[in-house]
Design a protein around this motif. Sequence first.
Motif, PDB file in Angstrom:
ATOM      1  N   GLN A   7      -0.083   4.857  11.218  1.00 54.96           N
ATOM      2  CA  GLN A   7      -0.985   5.328  10.169  1.00 54.96           C
ATOM      3  C   GLN A   7      -1.061   4.352   9.001  1.00 54.96           C
ATOM      4  O   GLN A   7      -1.787   4.574   8.032  1.00 54.96           O
ATOM      5  CB  GLN A   7      -0.530   6.703   9.663  1.00 54.96           C
ATOM      6  N   GLY A   8      -0.307   3.273   9.067  1.00 51.23           N
ATOM      7  CA  GLY A   8      -0.372   2.240   8.040  1.00 51.23           C
ATOM      8  C   GLY A   8       0.635   2.380   6.911  1.00 51.23           C
ATOM      9  O   GLY A   8       0.544   1.669   5.899  1.00 51.23           O
ATOM     10  N   TYR A   9       1.608   3.284   7.063  1.00 53.78           N
ATOM     11  CA  TYR A   9       2.622   3.453   6.022  1.00 53.78           C
ATOM     12  C   TYR A   9       3.724   2.400   6.161  1.00 53.78           C
ATOM     13  O   TYR A   9       4.105   2.035   7.269  1.00 53.78           O
ATOM     14  CB  TYR A   9       3.274   4.837   6.128  1.00 53.78           C
ATOM     15  N   HIS A  10       4.222   1.939   5.018  1.00 51.91           N
ATOM     16  CA  HIS A  10       5.441   1.153   4.988  1.00 51.91           C
ATOM     17  C   HIS A  10       6.600   2.133   4.831  1.00 51.91           C
ATOM     18  O   HIS A  10       6.506   3.094   4.065  1.00 51.91           O
ATOM     19  CB  HIS A  10       5.418   0.158   3.829  1.00 51.91           C
ATOM     20  N   LEU A  11       7.699   1.892   5.532  1.00 54.81           N
ATOM     21  CA  LEU A  11       8.783   2.864   5.564  1.00 54.81           C
ATOM     22  C   LEU A  11      10.031   2.350   4.856  1.00 54.81           C
ATOM     23  O   LEU A  11      10.395   1.174   4.970  1.00 54.81           O
ATOM     24  CB  LEU A  11       9.145   3.210   7.010  1.00 54.81           C
ATOM     25  N   GLY A  43       0.802  -1.210   0.000  1.00 52.48           N
ATOM     26  CA  GLY A  43       0.000   0.000   0.000  1.00 52.48           C
ATOM     27  C   GLY A  43       0.834   1.258   0.000  1.00 52.48           C
ATOM     28  O   GLY A  43       1.833   1.373  -0.715  1.00 52.48           O
ATOM     29  N   LYS A  44       0.472   2.207   0.836  1.00 56.35           N
ATOM     30  CA  LYS A  44       1.139   3.508   0.854  1.00 56.35           C
ATOM     31  C   LYS A  44       2.498   3.416   1.559  1.00 56.35           C
ATOM     32  O   LYS A  44       2.677   2.651   2.503  1.00 56.35           O
ATOM     33  CB  LYS A  44       0.255   4.540   1.540  1.00 56.35           C
ATOM     34  N   ALA A  45       3.443   4.210   1.058  1.00 54.39           N
ATOM     35  CA  ALA A  45       4.809   4.132   1.560  1.00 54.39           C
ATOM     36  C   ALA A  45       5.399   5.521   1.772  1.00 54.39           C
ATOM     37  O   ALA A  45       5.039   6.483   1.081  1.00 54.39           O
ATOM     38  CB  ALA A  45       5.686   3.338   0.598  1.00 54.39           C
ATOM     39  N   ILE A  46       6.319   5.607   2.738  1.00 55.02           N
ATOM     40  CA  ILE A  46       7.089   6.828   2.981  1.00 55.02           C
ATOM     41  C   ILE A  46       8.567   6.473   2.951  1.00 55.02           C
ATOM     42  O   ILE A  46       8.992   5.504   3.585  1.00 55.02           O
ATOM     43  CB  ILE A  46       6.755   7.462   4.339  1.00 55.02           C
ATOM     44  N   PHE A  47       9.330   7.257   2.194  1.00 51.40           N
ATOM     45  CA  PHE A  47      10.779   7.084   2.146  1.00 51.40           C
ATOM     46  C   PHE A  47      11.447   8.276   2.834  1.00 51.40           C
ATOM     47  O   PHE A  47      11.057   9.427   2.605  1.00 51.40           O
ATOM     48  CB  PHE A  47      11.263   6.990   0.699  1.00 51.40           C
ATOM     49  N   PHE A  48      12.436   7.998   3.652  1.00 53.40           N
ATOM     50  CA  PHE A  48      13.175   9.036   4.366  1.00 53.40           C
ATOM     51  C   PHE A  48      14.616   9.113   3.875  1.00 53.40           C
ATOM     52  O   PHE A  48      15.244   8.087   3.590  1.00 53.40           O
ATOM     53  CB  PHE A  48      13.215   8.736   5.871  1.00 53.40           C
ATOM     54  N   ASP A  49      15.136  10.333   3.812  1.00 53.24           N
ATOM     55  CA  ASP A  49      16.564  10.546   3.762  1.00 53.24           C
ATOM     56  C   ASP A  49      17.082  10.289   5.183  1.00 53.24           C
ATOM     57  O   ASP A  49      16.283  10.219   6.127  1.00 53.24           O
ATOM     58  CB  ASP A  49      16.845  11.983   3.320  1.00 53.24           C
ATOM     59  N   ILE A  50      18.395  10.155   5.375  1.00 53.42           N
ATOM     60  CA  ILE A  50      18.944   9.919   6.721  1.00 53.42           C
ATOM     61  C   ILE A  50      19.618  11.171   7.280  1.00 53.42           C
ATOM     62  O   ILE A  50      19.164  11.755   8.266  1.00 53.42           O
ATOM     63  CB  ILE A  50      19.952   8.748   6.716  1.00 53.42           C
ATOM     64  N   ASP A  51      20.718  11.593   6.647  1.00 54.47           N
ATOM     65  CA  ASP A  51      21.535  12.674   7.190  1.00 54.47           C
ATOM     66  C   ASP A  51      20.802  14.007   7.194  1.00 54.47           C
ATOM     67  O   ASP A  51      20.287  14.457   6.161  1.00 54.47           O
ATOM     68  CB  ASP A  51      22.821  12.811   6.377  1.00 54.47           C
ATOM     69  N   ASP A  52      20.773  14.647   8.360  1.00 56.88           N
ATOM     70  CA  ASP A  52      20.112  15.935   8.569  1.00 56.88           C
ATOM     71  C   ASP A  52      18.605  15.875   8.345  1.00 56.88           C
ATOM     72  O   ASP A  52      17.940  16.912   8.256  1.00 56.88           O
ATOM     73  CB  ASP A  52      20.735  17.035   7.704  1.00 56.88           C
ATOM     74  N   PHE A  86      12.512  -0.113  11.833  1.00 56.98           N
ATOM     75  CA  PHE A  86      11.365   0.611  11.273  1.00 56.98           C
ATOM     76  C   PHE A  86      11.237   0.417   9.761  1.00 56.98           C
ATOM     77  O   PHE A  86      10.145   0.577   9.212  1.00 56.98           O
ATOM     78  CB  PHE A  86      11.492   2.114  11.543  1.00 56.98           C
ATOM     79  N   PHE A  87      12.333   0.100   9.084  1.00 59.82           N
ATOM     80  CA  PHE A  87      12.369   0.213   7.628  1.00 59.82           C
ATOM     81  C   PHE A  87      12.288  -1.129   6.916  1.00 59.82           C
ATOM     82  O   PHE A  87      12.990  -2.076   7.250  1.00 59.82           O
ATOM     83  CB  PHE A  87      13.628   0.975   7.214  1.00 59.82           C
TER      84      PHE A  87
END
Length: 226
Positions: free
Chosen positions: A109-113, A2-11, A136-137
Amino acid sequence: MGKAIFFDIDDTLYDTSGFAKLARKAALSAMIDAGLPLSNEESYSLLRSIIKEKGSNYNKHFNVLTQRVFGEENPYLIALGMITYHNVKFALLRLFPDTMSTLIHVKKQGYHLGVVSNGLVIKQWEKLIRLDLHHFFDAVVTSEEAGCEKPEPEIFNLALRRMGCRADKSIMIGNKFSEDILGALNVGMSAILVNSRLTAEEEDYLRKNNLEIDVASHIGLIQEIL
């Protein structure tokens, strides 16, 4: 998926700029005490020029520094610098205050990270493990694996494929407008700029191209946006 969120790491998840400068200066100070014939100012200026030349992901900055000072590498000073740098870096490694609660919130909230980061695979995993964030990821994608850096489309497309999700159901969160935000928008993802502000030029670019993003001055505000 389903819905996904991608994060940068540094800063984005933690303050890398602050600790990196302190760790580098501590390393150089130790090297000077052990015989590097430069002042603190001279050594830091030389190291900064080497980092700019070689890139921050290059892992032999101290090798190059001693080569340029002595005409050959000095293994003792290189090892001393590296150990001091890593000891100080890991001692200072801290999440931004609301990072953990934000990751917990978006999970609920149901997001995959996932992670999309310019850097070396092992180094990025090391950061996540030391920060106790690795669990988490679902996917961690780096420029080393993709063969290109953000904002190139392939690194984002690789992340989407690995996560098994569609771009129009995915969000990229990062602190750099060109690398994180425009890179994500160009492959059809949504984006949130965090720990940063839009410049007048960036606002003008978004307006002219009919693009919209959210902006969060700190990572905790993501909980209000999503």
